[in-house]
Write a protein that holds these residues in place. Structure first.
Motif, short mmCIF file in Angstrom:
data_model
loop_
_atom_site.label_atom_id
_atom_site.label_comp_id
_atom_site.label_asym_id
_atom_site.label_seq_id
_atom_site.Cartn_x
_atom_site.Cartn_y
_atom_site.Cartn_z
N UNK A 166 0.83 -1.20 0.00
CA UNK A 166 0.00 0.00 0.00
C UNK A 166 0.87 1.25 0.00
N UNK A 167 1.91 1.26 0.82
CA UNK A 167 2.79 2.42 0.91
C UNK A 167 3.48 2.68 -0.43
N UNK A 168 3.95 1.63 -1.08
CA UNK A 168 4.62 1.78 -2.37
C UNK A 168 3.65 2.30 -3.43
N UNK A 169 2.44 1.76 -3.46
CA UNK A 169 1.45 2.23 -4.42
C UNK A 169 1.05 3.68 -4.14
N UNK A 170 0.95 4.03 -2.87
CA UNK A 170 0.61 5.40 -2.51
C UNK A 170 1.65 6.36 -3.05
N UNK A 171 2.92 6.01 -2.91
CA UNK A 171 4.00 6.86 -3.42
C UNK A 171 3.97 6.92 -4.95
N UNK A 172 3.63 5.81 -5.59
CA UNK A 172 3.56 5.79 -7.05
C UNK A 172 2.44 6.70 -7.56
N UNK A 173 1.31 6.69 -6.87
CA UNK A 173 0.19 7.56 -7.25
C UNK A 173 0.57 9.02 -7.07
N UNK A 174 1.22 9.33 -5.96
CA UNK A 174 1.65 10.71 -5.69
C UNK A 174 2.62 11.18 -6.77
N UNK A 175 3.55 10.32 -7.14
CA UNK A 175 4.53 10.69 -8.16
C UNK A 175 3.88 10.85 -9.53
N UNK A 176 3.01 9.92 -9.89
CA UNK A 176 2.38 9.95 -11.21
C UNK A 176 1.56 11.22 -11.41
N UNK A 177 0.81 11.61 -10.40
CA UNK A 177 -0.06 12.78 -10.52
C UNK A 177 0.64 14.07 -10.09
N UNK A 178 1.92 13.96 -9.75
CA UNK A 178 2.70 15.13 -9.35
C UNK A 178 2.01 15.87 -8.20
N UNK A 179 1.70 15.12 -7.15
CA UNK A 179 0.95 15.68 -6.02
C UNK A 179 1.84 16.32 -4.96
N UNK A 180 3.15 16.27 -5.18
CA UNK A 180 4.07 16.80 -4.17
C UNK A 180 3.80 18.24 -3.81
N UNK A 181 3.46 19.06 -4.81
CA UNK A 181 3.24 20.48 -4.55
C UNK A 181 2.05 20.71 -3.63
N UNK A 182 1.08 19.78 -3.67
CA UNK A 182 -0.08 19.88 -2.76
C UNK A 182 0.27 19.30 -1.40
N UNK A 183 0.83 18.10 -1.40
CA UNK A 183 1.08 17.41 -0.14
C UNK A 183 2.17 18.06 0.69
N UNK A 184 3.07 18.82 0.05
CA UNK A 184 4.10 19.52 0.81
C UNK A 184 3.50 20.51 1.81
N UNK A 185 2.27 20.95 1.52
CA UNK A 185 1.59 21.86 2.44
C UNK A 185 1.18 21.17 3.73
N UNK A 186 1.15 19.84 3.71
CA UNK A 186 0.59 19.10 4.84
C UNK A 186 1.58 18.09 5.42
N UNK A 187 2.86 18.29 5.20
CA UNK A 187 3.84 17.32 5.69
C UNK A 187 3.89 17.32 7.21
N UNK A 188 4.06 16.12 7.78
CA UNK A 188 4.14 15.98 9.23
C UNK A 188 5.56 16.30 9.69
N UNK A 189 5.67 16.78 10.90
CA UNK A 189 6.98 17.13 11.43
C UNK A 189 7.35 16.19 12.58
N UNK A 190 8.31 15.31 12.32
CA UNK A 190 8.76 14.41 13.37
C UNK A 190 7.72 13.36 13.72
N UNK A 191 7.94 12.68 14.82
CA UNK A 191 7.04 11.62 15.26
C UNK A 191 6.32 12.05 16.53
N UNK A 192 5.01 11.93 16.50
CA UNK A 192 4.20 12.35 17.63
C UNK A 192 4.16 11.24 18.68
#
Length: 342
Positions: A166-192
């Motif tokens: 699932x994690x690998x496919x999730x990354x593949x979908x993000x890369x294919x649709x070039x979603x980094x510019x959107x998801x960068x707005x919501x990146x998590x910081x460290x481990x809670x």
């Protein structure tokens, strides 16, 4: 041992932002043909081994814990595919956004095939029909399936392998649709630190880590109304045009948030008391044009759950817009959800 492993896996999935605290379910088939499955209506980020429920393959509940309401498709999959030992169903934003694209749209058909994904037609959560649709979407070549306007489900022999897939496919979908510019707005910081403490401070800090909040979160207990309230400024809502927001993307969004009331004006803290007068049993989320929202909940966790699903819904909508044309749940599907759950 299975329950302990399952609870840790759900913790990890939540830490990675691949599911919400109220969304998804996970199970393992034990050697004695007993299914260990995540429970209903418990914060998935804090599941303990003793929280898990147990079922026979015939659907008989074993013990007092109530299983996830979506257990029927877990049992259907174990019966149809005797070789599998685990089923994982979660709501990663990229997968959910992909599941919104029209089934007849070439985008979805092409992308599903590209990622070797099956596709299950929509059916109301917990229904036998959903189990039928999910089972039909799997075969010997397909081990991950998109559930229309819902999420993703994966099967396999080893839980760790299924999650990695699932994690690998999730990354593949993000890369294919070039979603980094959107998801960068919501990146998590460290481990809670996931040590559960049922206090307002705990949920306030948790919101700052997992949600796209821009303000200092302050949960307030309204003893007169026996409610908890919070005003939050979400980056996800601020990036989304007010007219584009809808809770009708997937069942979880609608059932948790219902139909929010939209205010075509900026949020004014001085008017909170007036805003609260607009709330009733059916509407407890106000959304403003500048990305602010005012939310009421019956408990601290209920309030946090609404905050999280609100942020999740806005994020998914932003991603779906980037992917292409997408569909909301129909009026009849929303009515069906109301009749069954509300």
């Amino acid at each position: 041992m299975d329950a302990k492993f399952l609870s840790q896996c759900f913790h990890d999935l939540y830490q990675l932002g691949l599911t919400t605290s109220s969304g998804g379910n996970i199970s393992m088939l034990q050697s004695d043909e007993i299914v260990c499955i995540s429970p209903s209506q418990i914060d998935k980020a804090y599941l303990k081994p003793h929280d898990f429920a147990f079922l026979s393959l015939k659907g008989e509940q074993l013990g007092n814990n109530k299983p996830s309401m979506e257990y029927p498709f877990h049992l259907s999959l174990y019966r149809k595919f005797p070789h599998i030992k685990t089923v994982v169903h979660i709501h990663p934003p990229a997968f959910v956004a992909l599941s919104l694209l029209s089934k007849n749209d070439y985008e979805l058909k092409g992308k599903s095939e590209k990622f070797n994904l099956g596709f299950a037609d929509y059916a109301i959560p917990g229904s036998d029909l959903l189990g039928v649709n999910v089972c039909e979407a799997f075969n010997n070549e397909i081990d991950v399936v998109l559930m229309q306007n819902h999420g993703v489900i994966a099967i396999g022999k080893e839980l760790s392998v299924v999650i990695e897939r699932i994690i690998e496919l999730n990354q593949a979908i993000i890369k294919h649709f070039n979603l980094g510019s959107i998801l960068d707005n919501f990146s998590l910081t460290g481990k809670f630190n996931l040590k559960s403490k049922n206090s307002s401070r705990f949920y306030e800090v948790r919101a700052r880590h997992f949600l796209s909040v821009k303000n200092e979160v302050k949960m307030v207990e309204d003893q007169e109304r026996d409610l908890f309230t919070v005003a939050i400024h979400l980056k996800s809502l601020g990036l989304l045009a007010l007219s584009k927001f809808s809770t009708h993307i997937i069942p979880e969004s609608f059932l948790i948030l219902r139909d929010p009331l939209f205010q075509n004006k900026k949020f004014d803290k001085a008017q909170i008391d007036d805003y609260l007068k607009l709330f009733d049993d059916q509407m407890n989320v106000l959304i403003f044009m500048d990305g602010w929202a005012l939310i009421c909940g019956t408990s601290l966790y209920n309030l946090y759950d609404k905050m999280e699903v609100l942020d999740f819904t806005a994020k998914v909508t932003l991603i779906a817009q980037k992917m292409g044309q997408f569909d909301l749940l129909s009026d009849s599907q929303i009515l069906e959800l109301k009749e069954k759950f509300l």
